[in-house]
Scaffold this motif. Structure first.
Motif, PDB file in Angstrom:
ATOM      1  N   GLY A  40       0.809  -1.209   0.000  1.00 56.16           N
ATOM      2  CA  GLY A  40       0.000   0.000   0.000  1.00 56.16           C
ATOM      3  C   GLY A  40       0.839   1.253   0.000  1.00 56.16           C
ATOM      4  O   GLY A  40       2.056   1.206  -0.105  1.00 56.16           O
ATOM      5  N   VAL A  46      -0.248  -0.624  -4.929  1.00 57.02           N
ATOM      6  CA  VAL A  46      -1.654  -1.018  -4.874  1.00 57.02           C
ATOM      7  C   VAL A  46      -2.129  -1.623  -6.189  1.00 57.02           C
ATOM      8  O   VAL A  46      -2.832  -2.640  -6.199  1.00 57.02           O
ATOM      9  CB  VAL A  46      -2.543   0.185  -4.500  1.00 57.02           C
ATOM     10  N   GLY A  69      -3.310  -2.958   4.616  1.00 56.04           N
ATOM     11  CA  GLY A  69      -2.925  -1.647   4.125  1.00 56.04           C
ATOM     12  C   GLY A  69      -2.881  -0.630   5.244  1.00 56.04           C
ATOM     13  O   GLY A  69      -2.954  -0.978   6.428  1.00 56.04           O
ATOM     14  N   GLU A  75      -4.789   2.576  -0.975  1.00 55.07           N
ATOM     15  CA  GLU A  75      -5.528   1.331  -0.792  1.00 55.07           C
ATOM     16  C   GLU A  75      -6.799   1.526   0.027  1.00 55.07           C
ATOM     17  O   GLU A  75      -7.767   0.763  -0.124  1.00 55.07           O
ATOM     18  CB  GLU A  75      -4.653   0.264  -0.140  1.00 55.07           C
ATOM     19  N   VAL A  79      -9.037  -0.440  -2.636  1.00 57.43           N
ATOM     20  CA  VAL A  79      -9.294  -1.847  -2.314  1.00 57.43           C
ATOM     21  C   VAL A  79     -10.784  -2.116  -2.066  1.00 57.43           C
ATOM     22  O   VAL A  79     -11.365  -3.025  -2.659  1.00 57.43           O
ATOM     23  CB  VAL A  79      -8.429  -2.302  -1.123  1.00 57.43           C
ATOM     24  N   LEU A  86     -10.385  -5.152   3.502  1.00 57.25           N
ATOM     25  CA  LEU A  86      -9.162  -4.422   3.836  1.00 57.25           C
ATOM     26  C   LEU A  86      -9.027  -4.314   5.342  1.00 57.25           C
ATOM     27  O   LEU A  86      -9.962  -3.910   6.034  1.00 57.25           O
ATOM     28  CB  LEU A  86      -9.199  -3.020   3.222  1.00 57.25           C
TER      29      LEU A  86
END
Length: 393
Positions: A40, A46, A69, A75, A79, A86
């Motif tokens: 990250g 990423v 992350g 991120e 994400v 995450l």
């Protein structure tokens, strides 16, 4: 005496079937692949992480994927937008000099390792995959603590500190470039999103011209310095706009967030400026030549789509950007110029003649494409499966 058939809930056969079903479900959960991905901070970490996650889901649709992350990295937005879980780790950057932060580092790293180990155990992870950055180091150390296999991908020609450390704990190491000095590494290229790996530039050219307001009868120069832009490029190219237009060259200039530049409009030969574009596939489709920085992602994307480029490495850091572009430049698919040499005069004397030389651009395009890799995400995903003890076939 009651007959079990009078009360189906008490039927011994039903209980036996229920137990068998429960056990089978437990075995299925145990057999499901679980992967923790760590990386990250920047798009350079990423984007390949997400491309690998997508490739894993393509190969193993029921794969459980958890990403480690930081709360303030890209991120944190990208994400969840892609649909992956995450989990945040506290930042524990390596201290570069003895100061107050250095004194706090051991405790910060212990907290990050403990949190990473908690996530790895909670996910019942079969493998931890790291892409470098702040969260990679605690993830590697936590994987070692939990006896979880590790896979590493290093995107730059010169590896970062986290991946140099992690490579000591595993034999499953992948790199983008064959010049990256990590022992036992396998060159796979850079995992990239499918918009790039499946890009047909010719097929999308008309859409790209319409999207950016460019003309079909002009040669197109793409200038960009990444999401933050490059001030050197932002100064030099607008100053040479008149000469570019005289040569029949239109420009698509992505200046970077908060770095708008002012160039007089000219419908006959446009100079289009935008701070950012989320359609780089369209930008690549309209371009005949690019002038850009030499981050690993940029070099990998341009070679994958066969776009010739003049690379202007970032003049700070550890010199990794110059190394990133070295192979494609040596192959004839690009040129390399120092940041300090990029001036309006250089644009007039070097860029204008090159972008007008169609034969040379075609040759450079072919050489760039030879150096490109489009299947890195799938190759890395299969390496992850192998490290996890699963059949990668």
């Amino acid at each position: 005496m009651n007959d079990p058939l009078d009360n189906p809930a008490d039927d011994p056969m039903d209980n036996l079937v229920d137990n068998l079903v429960d056990n089978a479900a437990g075995d299925a959960v145990k057999d499901a692949l679980s992967v923790v991905l760590a990386g990250g901070g920047s798009a350079g970490h990423v984007n390949p992480l997400l491309a690998t996650a997508d490739a894993l889901r393509e190969l193993v649709p029921d794969c459980n994927i958890v990403v480690l992350g930081t709360e303030d990295g890209l991120e944190a937005r990208l994400v969840p937008e892609r649909g992956y879980d995450l989990e945040f780790l506290p930042k524990a950057p390596f201290p570069r000099r003895p100061n107050a932060a250095a004194l706090k580092f051991p405790a910060s790293m212990r907290r990050a390792i403990s949190r990473a180990a908690e996530v790895i155990r909670g996910a019942d992870a079969d493998v931890v995959v790291g892409f470098g950055g702040y969260v990679a180091t605690p993830a590697y150390l936590a994987a070692r603590r939990t006896d979880t296999p590790i896979v590493i991908h290093e995107q730059n020609a010169r590896p970062g500190l986290a991946n140099r450390l992690g490579a000591r704990f595993t034999e499953h190491v992948a790199t983008t470039f064959d010049t990256t000095p990590l022992r036992g590494a396998r060159v796979v290229g850079l995992p990239m999103r499918t918009e790039i790996t499946e890009l047909d530039r010719a097929a999308l050219r008309d859409e790209g011209l319409s999207h950016f307001g460019l003309r079909a009868d002009r040669t197109t120069l793409l200038v960009f310095g990444g999401s933050l832009g490059a001030q050197r490029l932002n100064d030099a190219f607008p100053a040479a706009a008149a000469e570019l237009r005289t040569a029949g060259v239109q420009v698509l200039h992505l200046t970077g967030a908060g770095k708008a530049v002012d160039v007089p409009e000219d419908d006959d030969c446009p100079y289009v400026t935008r701070e950012y574009s989320d359609r780089m596939d369209l930008a690549y489709s309209v371009a005949d030549l690019a002038v850009c920085r030499a981050g690993a992602g940029t070099v990998s994307e341009l070679t994958a789509v066969g776009l010739p480029a003049i690379y202007v490495p970032l003049p700070i850091g550890n010199g990794e950007q110059r190394l990133n572009a070295a192979d494609v430049v040596a192959a004839g698919g690009g040129l390399l110029v120092a940041d300090a040499d990029v001036t309006a005069e250089w644009v007039r004397e070097t860029v204008v003649p090159l972008v007008a030389d169609r034969e040379r651009l075609d040759q450079m395009s072919a050489e760039a494409a030879v150096m490109g890799t489009r299947d890195a995400a799938e190759v890395l995903a299969r390496l992850v499966l192998s490290a996890a003890g699963r059949d990668p076939a």
